[in-house]
Write a protein that holds these residues in place. Sequence first.
Motif, PDB file in Angstrom:
ATOM      1  N   MET A  47      -8.537 -54.369 -43.404  1.00  0.00           N
ATOM      2  CA  MET A  47      -7.116 -54.234 -43.141  1.00  0.00           C
ATOM      3  C   MET A  47      -6.458 -55.507 -43.640  1.00  0.00           C
ATOM      4  N   ILE A  48      -5.627 -55.385 -44.624  1.00  0.00           N
ATOM      5  CA  ILE A  48      -4.957 -56.540 -45.200  1.00  0.00           C
ATOM      6  C   ILE A  48      -3.468 -56.274 -45.175  1.00  0.00           C
ATOM      7  N   LYS A  49      -2.731 -57.222 -44.622  1.00  0.00           N
ATOM      8  CA  LYS A  49      -1.283 -57.112 -44.591  1.00  0.00           C
ATOM      9  C   LYS A  49      -0.712 -58.180 -45.503  1.00  0.00           C
ATOM     10  N   VAL A  50       0.068 -57.753 -46.463  1.00  0.00           N
ATOM     11  CA  VAL A  50       0.675 -58.658 -47.433  1.00  0.00           C
ATOM     12  C   VAL A  50       2.173 -58.673 -47.182  1.00  0.00           C
ATOM     13  N   ASN A  51       2.738 -59.864 -47.083  1.00  0.00           N
ATOM     14  CA  ASN A  51       4.188 -60.019 -46.918  1.00  0.00           C
ATOM     15  C   ASN A  51       4.790 -60.473 -48.233  1.00  0.00           C
ATOM     16  N   GLY A  52       6.056 -60.147 -48.433  1.00  0.00           N
ATOM     17  CA  GLY A  52       6.742 -60.622 -49.624  1.00  0.00           C
ATOM     18  C   GLY A  52       7.390 -59.492 -50.392  1.00  0.00           C
ATOM     19  N   ARG A  53       7.999 -59.867 -51.521  1.00  0.00           N
ATOM     20  CA  ARG A  53       8.729 -58.888 -52.328  1.00  0.00           C
ATOM     21  C   ARG A  53       7.825 -57.837 -52.951  1.00  0.00           C
ATOM     22  N   LYS A  54       6.659 -58.223 -53.363  1.00  0.00           N
ATOM     23  CA  LYS A  54       5.749 -57.303 -54.059  1.00  0.00           C
ATOM     24  C   LYS A  54       4.623 -56.826 -53.149  1.00  0.00           C
ATOM     25  N   ALA A  55       4.898 -56.688 -51.858  1.00  0.00           N
ATOM     26  CA  ALA A  55       3.860 -56.365 -50.885  1.00  0.00           C
ATOM     27  C   ALA A  55       3.193 -55.013 -51.176  1.00  0.00           C
ATOM     28  N   LYS A  56       3.974 -54.000 -51.521  1.00  0.00           N
ATOM     29  CA  LYS A  56       3.388 -52.681 -51.780  1.00  0.00           C
ATOM     30  C   LYS A  56       2.482 -52.708 -53.003  1.00  0.00           C
ATOM     31  N   ALA A  57       2.920 -53.389 -54.039  1.00  0.00           N
ATOM     32  CA  ALA A  57       2.114 -53.456 -55.258  1.00  0.00           C
ATOM     33  C   ALA A  57       0.833 -54.243 -55.022  1.00  0.00           C
ATOM     34  N   VAL A  58       0.924 -55.371 -54.322  1.00  0.00           N
ATOM     35  CA  VAL A  58      -0.268 -56.177 -54.057  1.00  0.00           C
ATOM     36  C   VAL A  58      -1.241 -55.416 -53.175  1.00  0.00           C
ATOM     37  N   ASN A  59      -0.732 -54.714 -52.153  1.00  0.00           N
ATOM     38  CA  ASN A  59      -1.605 -53.889 -51.312  1.00  0.00           C
ATOM     39  C   ASN A  59      -2.311 -52.813 -52.130  1.00  0.00           C
ATOM     40  N   ALA A  60      -1.578 -52.172 -53.017  1.00  0.00           N
ATOM     41  CA  ALA A  60      -2.180 -51.122 -53.844  1.00  0.00           C
ATOM     42  C   ALA A  60      -3.264 -51.695 -54.762  1.00  0.00           C
ATOM     43  N   ILE A  61      -3.007 -52.859 -55.363  1.00  0.00           N
ATOM     44  CA  ILE A  61      -3.997 -53.484 -56.246  1.00  0.00           C
ATOM     45  C   ILE A  61      -5.222 -53.918 -55.458  1.00  0.00           C
ATOM     46  N   LEU A  62      -5.013 -54.533 -54.287  1.00  0.00           N
ATOM     47  CA  LEU A  62      -6.140 -54.945 -53.453  1.00  0.00           C
ATOM     48  C   LEU A  62      -7.000 -53.755 -53.045  1.00  0.00           C
ATOM     49  N   ASN A  63      -6.363 -52.660 -52.642  1.00  0.00           N
ATOM     50  CA  ASN A  63      -7.122 -51.470 -52.269  1.00  0.00           C
ATOM     51  C   ASN A  63      -7.919 -50.916 -53.441  1.00  0.00           C
ATOM     52  N   LEU A  64      -7.317 -50.894 -54.630  1.00  0.00           N
ATOM     53  CA  LEU A  64      -8.036 -50.419 -55.820  1.00  0.00           C
ATOM     54  C   LEU A  64      -9.253 -51.288 -56.126  1.00  0.00           C
ATOM     55  N   LEU A  65      -9.060 -52.604 -56.086  1.00  0.00           N
ATOM     56  CA  LEU A  65     -10.156 -53.499 -56.438  1.00  0.00           C
ATOM     57  C   LEU A  65     -11.236 -53.536 -55.356  1.00  0.00           C
ATOM     58  N   PHE A  66     -10.859 -53.338 -54.095  1.00  0.00           N
ATOM     59  CA  PHE A  66     -11.875 -53.236 -53.044  1.00  0.00           C
ATOM     60  C   PHE A  66     -12.747 -52.004 -53.254  1.00  0.00           C
ATOM     61  N   LYS A  67     -12.117 -50.893 -53.614  1.00  0.00           N
ATOM     62  CA  LYS A  67     -12.860 -49.637 -53.778  1.00  0.00           C
ATOM     63  C   LYS A  67     -13.673 -49.604 -55.066  1.00  0.00           C
ATOM     64  N   ASN A  68     -13.127 -50.149 -56.154  1.00  0.00           N
ATOM     65  CA  ASN A  68     -13.741 -49.988 -57.470  1.00  0.00           C
ATOM     66  C   ASN A  68     -14.397 -51.239 -58.020  1.00  0.00           C
ATOM     67  N   GLY A  69     -14.212 -52.370 -57.391  1.00  0.00           N
ATOM     68  CA  GLY A  69     -14.817 -53.600 -57.886  1.00  0.00           C
ATOM     69  C   GLY A  69     -13.982 -54.224 -58.984  1.00  0.00           C
ATOM     70  N   GLU A  70     -14.349 -54.002 -60.216  1.00  0.00           N
ATOM     71  CA  GLU A  70     -13.687 -54.617 -61.367  1.00  0.00           C
ATOM     72  C   GLU A  70     -12.983 -53.546 -62.187  1.00  0.00           C
ATOM     73  N   LEU A  71     -11.707 -53.804 -62.527  1.00  0.00           N
ATOM     74  CA  LEU A  71     -10.926 -52.869 -63.338  1.00  0.00           C
ATOM     75  C   LEU A  71     -10.144 -53.634 -64.398  1.00  0.00           C
ATOM     76  N   THR A  72      -9.837 -52.959 -65.490  1.00  0.00           N
ATOM     77  CA  THR A  72      -9.006 -53.564 -66.525  1.00  0.00           C
ATOM     78  C   THR A  72      -7.532 -53.357 -66.171  1.00  0.00           C
ATOM     79  N   THR A  73      -6.662 -54.091 -66.840  1.00  0.00           N
ATOM     80  CA  THR A  73      -5.228 -54.006 -66.567  1.00  0.00           C
ATOM     81  C   THR A  73      -4.670 -52.598 -66.793  1.00  0.00           C
ATOM     82  N   PRO A  74      -4.986 -51.910 -67.902  1.00  0.00           N
ATOM     83  CA  PRO A  74      -4.466 -50.542 -68.062  1.00  0.00           C
ATOM     84  C   PRO A  74      -4.995 -49.564 -67.007  1.00  0.00           C
ATOM     85  N   GLU A  75      -6.241 -49.750 -66.559  1.00  0.00           N
ATOM     86  CA  GLU A  75      -6.775 -48.881 -65.502  1.00  0.00           C
ATOM     87  C   GLU A  75      -6.022 -49.086 -64.195  1.00  0.00           C
TER      88      GLU A  75
END
Length: 107
Positions: A4-32
């Motif tokens: 459970m990670i809570k991110v505060n700030g202007r880009k909180a939704k985007a950072v949460n989405a990226i963190l969730n993706l990288l937690f689930k998938n490990g390593e991803l490229t920028t276009p992925e």
Amino acid sequence: MDYMIKVNGRKAKAVNAILNLLFKNGELTTPEILDRINGSSYGVTFQELNNILSKWPCFVNNGHGTVKSIIGQNYDVMSWRIDNNGLRKRYGVNSYEDRKRYQYIID
């Protein structure tokens, strides 16, 4: 592993989405990352994504790869992963290898 990670700030939704993706998938490229975030309910531009990935201490560049475009040209893409050392130094995170639930406030 559930985190459970809570991110505060202007880009909180985007950072949460990226963190969730990288937690689930490990390593991803920028276009992925861009395709998977824009395929969900929240979307970002390519420039916003690059700014988040390069400026937040919880993401680290893990190398380059080559992708072939539709018109046949090759271009380089960056590969990203979560940086445990960056989180540990800046936010006091102990370890992600334990199978426990964590809650962090990252601002």
